[in-house]
Design a protein around this motif. Structure first.
Motif, PDB file in Angstrom:
ATOM      1  N   ARG A  23       0.843  -1.206   0.000  1.00 59.73           N
ATOM      2  CA  ARG A  23       0.000   0.000   0.000  1.00 59.73           C
ATOM      3  C   ARG A  23       0.877   1.256   0.000  1.00 59.73           C
ATOM      4  O   ARG A  23       0.626   2.208  -0.732  1.00 59.73           O
ATOM      5  N   TYR A  24       1.924   1.244   0.814  1.00 63.54           N
ATOM      6  CA  TYR A  24       2.844   2.384   0.891  1.00 63.54           C
ATOM      7  C   TYR A  24       3.526   2.609  -0.463  1.00 63.54           C
ATOM      8  O   TYR A  24       3.609   3.745  -0.944  1.00 63.54           O
ATOM      9  N   ALA A  25       4.011   1.538  -1.076  1.00 60.78           N
ATOM     10  CA  ALA A  25       4.699   1.656  -2.368  1.00 60.78           C
ATOM     11  C   ALA A  25       3.768   2.222  -3.436  1.00 60.78           C
ATOM     12  O   ALA A  25       4.162   3.111  -4.209  1.00 60.78           O
ATOM     13  N   LEU A  26       2.546   1.743  -3.468  1.00 55.59           N
ATOM     14  CA  LEU A  26       1.595   2.226  -4.478  1.00 55.59           C
ATOM     15  C   LEU A  26       1.242   3.689  -4.247  1.00 55.59           C
ATOM     16  O   LEU A  26       1.106   4.460  -5.203  1.00 55.59           O
ATOM     17  N   ALA A  27       1.125   4.080  -2.986  1.00 56.11           N
ATOM     18  CA  ALA A  27       0.852   5.489  -2.686  1.00 56.11           C
ATOM     19  C   ALA A  27       2.045   6.356  -3.083  1.00 56.11           C
ATOM     20  O   ALA A  27       1.870   7.427  -3.683  1.00 56.11           O
ATOM     21  N   ARG A  28       3.259   5.901  -2.765  1.00 55.69           N
ATOM     22  CA  ARG A  28       4.469   6.662  -3.131  1.00 55.69           C
ATOM     23  C   ARG A  28       4.599   6.818  -4.643  1.00 55.69           C
ATOM     24  O   ARG A  28       5.099   7.828  -5.135  1.00 55.69           O
ATOM     25  N   MET A  29       4.140   5.802  -5.368  1.00 60.27           N
ATOM     26  CA  MET A  29       4.232   5.843  -6.827  1.00 60.27           C
ATOM     27  C   MET A  29       3.005   6.521  -7.450  1.00 60.27           C
ATOM     28  O   MET A  29       2.874   6.568  -8.661  1.00 60.27           O
ATOM     29  N   ARG A  30       2.112   7.025  -6.598  1.00 60.53           N
ATOM     30  CA  ARG A  30       0.933   7.783  -7.019  1.00 60.53           C
ATOM     31  C   ARG A  30      -0.008   6.956  -7.898  1.00 60.53           C
ATOM     32  O   ARG A  30      -0.531   7.420  -8.898  1.00 60.53           O
ATOM     33  N   ILE A  31      -0.242   5.722  -7.481  1.00 62.18           N
ATOM     34  CA  ILE A  31      -1.185   4.856  -8.180  1.00 62.18           C
ATOM     35  C   ILE A  31      -2.582   5.130  -7.624  1.00 62.18           C
ATOM     36  O   ILE A  31      -2.755   5.336  -6.427  1.00 62.18           O
ATOM     37  N   LYS A  76       3.192  13.661 -14.503  1.00 59.03           N
ATOM     38  CA  LYS A  76       3.255  14.990 -13.900  1.00 59.03           C
ATOM     39  C   LYS A  76       2.509  14.985 -12.573  1.00 59.03           C
ATOM     40  O   LYS A  76       1.559  14.228 -12.385  1.00 59.03           O
ATOM     41  N   ASP A  77       2.933  15.868 -11.674  1.00 63.58           N
ATOM     42  CA  ASP A  77       2.317  15.937 -10.348  1.00 63.58           C
ATOM     43  C   ASP A  77       0.835  16.274 -10.399  1.00 63.58           C
ATOM     44  O   ASP A  77       0.067  15.822  -9.559  1.00 63.58           O
ATOM     45  N   ASP A  78       0.416  17.070 -11.369  1.00 59.98           N
ATOM     46  CA  ASP A  78      -0.991  17.471 -11.436  1.00 59.98           C
ATOM     47  C   ASP A  78      -1.838  16.519 -12.287  1.00 59.98           C
ATOM     48  O   ASP A  78      -3.024  16.738 -12.482  1.00 59.98           O
ATOM     49  N   GLU A  79      -1.234  15.465 -12.773  1.00 59.21           N
ATOM     50  CA  GLU A  79      -1.930  14.496 -13.615  1.00 59.21           C
ATOM     51  C   GLU A  79      -2.660  13.473 -12.746  1.00 59.21           C
ATOM     52  O   GLU A  79      -2.119  12.981 -11.754  1.00 59.21           O
ATOM     53  N   GLU A  80      -3.892  13.157 -13.110  1.00 64.39           N
ATOM     54  CA  GLU A  80      -4.697  12.172 -12.374  1.00 64.39           C
ATOM     55  C   GLU A  80      -4.216  10.758 -12.722  1.00 64.39           C
ATOM     56  O   GLU A  80      -4.101  10.408 -13.894  1.00 64.39           O
TER      57      GLU A  80
END
Length: 165
Positions: A23-31, A76-80
């Motif tokens: 869960r942490y890895a997926l959050a860090r990778m912005r999934i 990009k940071d602002d990309e969904e």
């Protein structure tokens, strides 16, 4: 994030830690938070069968990843981030135990499984380590994620050094 951990290995493993670090890895990778992941823990016989079937290589291995929707982190940071089914990670605790014992920074089977979970997540996201530049990028991300997770969980000492090459 829907993450299932299914231990079919007969070996006791810290399933909660596998779930937490995935869960942490997926959050860090912005999934996307509604994406799905399955982690299956198997014995050496089952892993060897998968290794032969999918990689045409003999013997069991530590981790295998089977991507489904080929999700990638947003550029990009602002990309969904897109939502979807990431795929399956298969872990083998018996191989992980041996690798942890033989690693330069000896560590437990569960610590190795945590490292391998992150490794599997990165493979599902398209990272690889065939070429030196790919390896540097993937292993750098892997170390940052494992270190970050360990820090958030108050775990001290050196993080497990990568044992997968």
């Amino acid at each position: 994030m829907s993450i299932d951990v299914n231990n079919e290995s007969g070996t006791e493993v810290d399933e909660q830690a596998i779930l937490d670090i995935a869960r942490y890895a997926l959050a860090r990778m912005r999934i996307h938070p509604l994406s799905e992941l399955s982690v299956i823990v198997v014995d050496t016989d089952a892993m060897e069968q998968l290794h032969i079937q999918w990689m045409d290589l003999p013997g069991p291995t530590d981790v295998m990843s089977f991507p489904m929707d080929e999700l990638r982190p947003p550029a990009k940071d602002d990309e969904e981030p897109p939502q979807g089914l990431l795929g399956d990670i298969v872990l083998c605790p018996e191989v992980a135990k041996k690798q942890g014992e033989e690693a330069p920074t000896q560590h437990s089977m569960d610590e190795e499984l945590q490292l391998l979970t992150v490794h599997g997540v990165l493979h599902l996201l398209g990272y690889d380590h065939e070429e030196p530049d790919e390896k540097a990028e993937m292993f750098g991300l892997q170390a940052a994620i494992v270190d970050g997770w360990r820090g958030e969980h108050g775990l001290t000492g050196a993080s497990p050094a990568p044992t997968v090459s």
